[in-house]
Design an enzyme around this catalytic site. Structure first.
Site, short mmCIF file in Angstrom:
data_model
loop_
_atom_site.label_atom_id
_atom_site.label_comp_id
_atom_site.label_asym_id
_atom_site.label_seq_id
_atom_site.Cartn_x
_atom_site.Cartn_y
_atom_site.Cartn_z
CG ASP A 62 5.30 -2.19 36.66
OD1 ASP A 62 4.96 -3.04 35.83
OD2 ASP A 62 6.44 -2.12 37.16
CG ASP B 14 8.72 18.60 19.71
OD1 ASP B 14 9.14 19.76 19.89
OD2 ASP B 14 8.33 17.88 20.63
CG HIS C 174 5.84 18.80 26.31
ND1 HIS C 174 7.03 19.43 26.62
CD2 HIS C 174 6.04 18.21 25.12
CE1 HIS C 174 7.90 19.22 25.65
NE2 HIS C 174 7.34 18.48 24.72
CD GLU D 256 8.24 13.95 19.43
OE1 GLU D 256 7.45 14.91 19.51
OE2 GLU D 256 8.54 13.24 20.41
NE ARG E 80 3.84 13.75 25.23
CZ ARG E 80 3.95 14.86 24.48
NH1 ARG E 80 4.32 14.76 23.21
NH2 ARG E 80 3.64 16.04 24.97
#
Length: 253
Positions: free
Chosen positions: A85, A173, A46, A147, A71
Site C-alpha cells: 500500500d 543466512d 536488517h 536462505e 524487503r
C-alpha cells in the site's frame, strides 16, 4: 497502471542491477535511484528503517527511473500488505522455507480472487495509477527469499507455487543454516553447492533468480552464472568502502 519495468527486463533476458538501502534517508534513496540501478530495495529487515521513513524513501525513489522494492521485516501478511500500500512494486520476503509459506506470501501480495490482499492501496495507487486495483496482480512482484537448508531441500516445490515471480538467495543466512559462516559463498563448500542447486532448479522451472552479493566483482560473477538480478552490496558498506579508499589515497606516500 505504471508498468513494472523489471518485468520487461526479465522478459528481454536483460540483467537487473539492484541497489540495497539500509540507511534511513530519503536523500540516500533519491541519490541511489539516480545512479543507474534498475531497482532500489528498501530493507526493513536488517536496515535501520521504520515504516514512516520507508514511505519517504519510496517517494524519493519514485522521483527516479528505478523500480521501488522493499524487503519486508517479516512474513506477516498485514506487514506485506502495508508495504505494498505504501508503493512498493515488489516485495522480497525473508525466510521462506516451504511451499506453504511461499503460497501464503503470494496470497498477501495479490487481490482476490488470486489472493487475500485487502483493499486500501493508499500511496500504491498514487504511484501506480488509477487502475491500480485492476492491474496490480499482474505488475507487483512476489519474491520469496531462499536462505535456509529446508528451502534448498524444498526448492522445486517452492518454485512450483503459482505467483512466485522470482526467488532471491540470501547467501549469508543460508551459510549459517548450513553450518558455515558469512562469506562462505566465495569458497567451495555446502553454501556454494546449495546456491548452484537453487539456480539450476529455478532455471529449469523458468523462474527468475536474484541474489545478494558482497561487491561488484561477485555480482558480475553471478550474472555470468545465470542469475537475473544481482545486488552489489548495500549502501552502508559501499559508503564505508568509498571513505576508506579516499583516506588511503589521501595518505598515500
Amino acid at each position: 497502471m505504471r508498468p513494472n519495468k523489471l518485468r520487461a527486463l526479465l522478459a528481454q533476458d536483460t540483467p537487473i542491477v539492484n541497489a540495497w538501502l539500509s540507511i534511513p534517508s530519503g536523500y540516500v534513496a533519491e541519490g541511489a535511484g539516480h545512479q543507474g540501478f534498475d531497482s532500489v530495495t528498501v530493507d526493513l529487515q536488517h536496515g535501520l528503517i521504520g515504516f514512516e521513513t520507508a514511505v519517504s524513501m519510496l517517494q524519493a525513489i519514485s522521483a527516479t527511473e528505478a523500480v521501488p522494492l522493499v524487503r519486508s521485516p517479516s512474513k506477516a501478511p498485514e506487514v506485506i500488505m502495508h508495504l505494498l500500500d505504501a508503493g512498493a512494486y515488489g516485495l522480497i520476503c525473508p525466510m521462506i522455507s516451504t511451499p506453504e509459506e511461499a503460497a501464503a506470501f503470494v496470497a498477501a501480495c495479490r487481490y482476490p480472487p488470486q489472493g487475500s490482499r485487502s483493499f486500501g492501496p493508499a500511496r500504491g495507487k498514487l504511484y501506480g495509477g488509477p487502475d491500480y486495483f485492476e492491474a496490480a496482480n499482474a505488475e507487483i512482484l512476489a519474491i520469496p527469499m531462499i536462505e535456509t537448508a529446508e528451502a534448498v531441500d524444498r526448492i522445486e516445490a517452492i518454485l512450483a507455487v503459482p505467483g512466485v515471480n522470482m526467488i532471491y538467495v540470501g547467501p549469508n543466512d543460508l551459510a549459517l543454516d548450513l553450518g558455515e559462516g558469512p562469506g562462505a559463498e566465495r569458497h567451495p563448500g555446502a553454501t556454494t553447492d546449495a546456491i548452484a542447486h537453487v539456480l539450476d532448479r529455478a532455471r529449469a522451472a523458468g523462474v527468475a533468480t536474484g541474489i545478494f552479493c558482497a561487491d561488484g566483482a561477485l555480482s558480475r560473477q553471478r550474472l555470468t552464472e545465470g542469475f537475473d538480478l544481482v545486488t552489489p552490496g548495500n549502501d552502508f558498506n559501499l559508503l564505508m568502502g568509498a571513505m576508506s579508499a579516499a583516506i588511503a589515497e589521501t595518505r598515500r606516500p
